[in-house]
Motif scaffolding. Structure first.
Motif, PDB file in Angstrom:
ATOM      1  N   HIS A   1       0.826  -1.194   0.000  1.00 26.60           N
ATOM      2  CA  HIS A   1       0.000   0.000   0.000  1.00 26.60           C
ATOM      3  C   HIS A   1       0.860   1.244   0.000  1.00 26.60           C
ATOM      4  O   HIS A   1       1.827   1.331   0.740  1.00 26.60           O
TER       5      HIS A   1
ATOM      6  N   LYS B   1       3.816  -5.022   8.572  1.00 22.08           N
ATOM      7  CA  LYS B   1       3.306  -4.900   9.941  1.00 22.08           C
ATOM      8  C   LYS B   1       3.527  -6.220  10.684  1.00 22.08           C
ATOM      9  O   LYS B   1       3.970  -6.240  11.827  1.00 22.08           O
TER      10      LYS B   1
ATOM     11  N   ASN C   1      -2.235  -1.506   7.440  1.00 16.90           N
ATOM     12  CA  ASN C   1      -3.462  -0.913   6.894  1.00 16.90           C
ATOM     13  C   ASN C   1      -3.989  -1.674   5.682  1.00 16.90           C
ATOM     14  O   ASN C   1      -4.339  -1.081   4.660  1.00 16.90           O
ATOM     15  N   SER C   2      -3.992  -2.984   5.843  1.00 19.34           N
ATOM     16  CA  SER C   2      -4.549  -3.834   4.794  1.00 19.34           C
ATOM     17  C   SER C   2      -5.472  -4.845   5.456  1.00 19.34           C
ATOM     18  O   SER C   2      -5.469  -5.015   6.674  1.00 19.34           O
TER      19      SER C   2
ATOM     20  N   SER D   1      -3.497  -1.775  17.117  1.00 17.43           N
ATOM     21  CA  SER D   1      -3.211  -1.402  15.727  1.00 17.43           C
ATOM     22  C   SER D   1      -3.477  -2.580  14.793  1.00 17.43           C
ATOM     23  O   SER D   1      -3.518  -2.412  13.579  1.00 17.43           O
TER      24      SER D   1
ATOM     25  N   LYS E   1     -10.046  -0.224   7.937  1.00 15.85           N
ATOM     26  CA  LYS E   1      -8.758  -0.490   7.293  1.00 15.85           C
ATOM     27  C   LYS E   1      -7.824   0.716   7.318  1.00 15.85           C
ATOM     28  O   LYS E   1      -6.611   0.558   7.384  1.00 15.85           O
ATOM     29  N   SER E   2      -8.399   1.921   7.278  1.00 13.25           N
ATOM     30  CA  SER E   2      -7.499   3.083   7.232  1.00 13.25           C
ATOM     31  C   SER E   2      -6.708   3.239   8.530  1.00 13.25           C
ATOM     32  O   SER E   2      -5.641   3.840   8.547  1.00 13.25           O
ATOM     33  N   ASP E   3      -7.224   2.682   9.631  1.00  9.17           N
ATOM     34  CA  ASP E   3      -6.533   2.840  10.923  1.00  9.17           C
ATOM     35  C   ASP E   3      -5.920   1.547  11.461  1.00  9.17           C
ATOM     36  O   ASP E   3      -5.146   1.592  12.417  1.00  9.17           O
ATOM     37  N   TYR E   4      -6.332   0.409  10.914  1.00  2.00           N
ATOM     38  CA  TYR E   4      -5.914  -0.867  11.505  1.00  2.00           C
ATOM     39  C   TYR E   4      -5.407  -1.819  10.431  1.00  2.00           C
ATOM     40  O   TYR E   4      -5.760  -1.700   9.260  1.00  2.00           O
ATOM     41  N   THR E   5      -4.635  -2.781  10.884  1.00  6.17           N
ATOM     42  CA  THR E   5      -4.255  -3.901  10.031  1.00  6.17           C
ATOM     43  C   THR E   5      -5.169  -5.054  10.445  1.00  6.17           C
ATOM     44  O   THR E   5      -5.201  -5.424  11.621  1.00  6.17           O
TER      45      THR E   5
END
Ligand SMILES: Nc1ncnc2c1ncn2[C@@H]1O[C@H](COP(=O)(O)OP(=O)(O)OP(=O)(O)O)[C@@H](O)[C@H]1O
Length: 274
Positions: free
Chosen positions: A20, A27, A53-54, A190, A217-221
């Motif tokens: 990304h 991560k 973030n995926s 996270s 998704k924008s804040d976490y994996t």
């Protein structure tokens, strides 16, 4: 750092996760993982890297090791009698099985949502506040702020804002699952591990959870185990197909679902077995 240099040292399958933006760091990394329950080998030399973030989906037939593999990332297998493993799991480059790692700290960073919604027999508010209270946080203003924010993130707040004192167990199954997601989010993890989070829910509630996963998704994996092939196709960026404890194929979800490299993947996604 180049993506190539982060690749597993040795693996039984080539891993090509989608990257990304310009983020070349992984991560989560699993390197040469074997898992045993006593002398039964549930995971066989699996290596896999997950970008931040995926959304990564683990798919495969019942008993192939999806949940076992998922639970490695927050050390939930540690509790299981007879569990042992070889290999390494890294989060942001840190070995999470290193003796210096505090498991409680790890679980603050790596939240988990289970198949069956499992709210505590407490109020809605106290369910979400729970993780903060066990961390010793007593600032009620902060707790309230986190409860409201987490319920909003889990797209539940509007439905229950006037009933925060109501018993969580009185909510519908879909609402309970979103509450469990809010509970996981309250401590600001996270990474979010989700083990078949919609399998006990009706299609409308499942759809809400899928939309929510997409938003988060924008804040976490996010790593999600699912039996539902359409769901994996809809929500995930990357998909890992496991079969009898081995990683058969891993990569971009669209590619896995439209043009997989392995016949076994093709046979599974087209419903020929599983
Ligand atoms: N606690 C345990 N003790 C012994 N064997 C176990 C244990 N948990 C899982 N296994 C075995 O390990 C293998 C992998 O199980 P796991 O639950 O990880 O698979 P799964 O792909 O998540 O399955 P499902 O889709 O049915 O949930 C299976 O053969 C299972 O029987």
């Amino acid at each position: 750092m180049e993506a190539e240099s982060q690749s597993p040292k040795a693996t039984n399958v080539e891993t090509k996760p989608k990257l990304h933006s310009d983020d070349q760091e992984y991560k989560l990394r699993a390197e040469n993982i074997d898992v045993f329950y006593d002398d039964f080998q549930a995971i066989k030399n699996v290596s896999l890297n997950i970008v931040g973030n995926s959304i990564t989906a683990f798919i495969g037939p019942s008993g192939c090791g999806k949940s076992t593999f998922l639970r490695l990332f927050n050390r939930m297998n540690d509790y299981i009698d007879g569990f042992s493993m070889n290999g390494d799991i890294y989060m942001e480059g840190k070995d999470i099985y290193d003796p210096s790692i505090k498991v409680e700290e790890l679980r603050k960073t790596v939240g988990m949502v289970f198949q069956k919604p499992n709210p505590f027999p407490k109020s809605i508010y106290e369910n979400v506040a729970y993780g903060l209270r066990i961390q010793g946080i007593s600032d009620e203003d902060y707790i309230e702020e986190r409860v409201v924010e987490s319920l909003k993130q889990a797209t539940l707040f509007e439905e229950i804002k006037d009933n925060l004192d109501k018993q969580a167990t009185a909510l519908s199954g879909g609402q309970q699952q979103r509450l469990c997601i809010a509970r996981a989010l309250a401590v600001k993890p996270s990474v979010l591990l989700m083990d078949e989070p919609t399998s006990a829910l009706d299609p409308i509630s499942s759809g809400k959870i899928e939309d929510l996963v997409h938003e988060l998704k924008s804040d976490y994996t996010i790593v999600i185990v699912t039996h539902n092939m359409q769901q994996a196709g809809r929500v995930s960026d990357n998909t890992a197909f496991l079969y009898m404890g081995s990683l058969i194929e891993y990569g971009d979800t669209q590619k896995i679902f439209t043009n997989p490299e392995k016949d076994r993947t093709q046979n599974y996604i087209t419903g020929r077995f599983g």
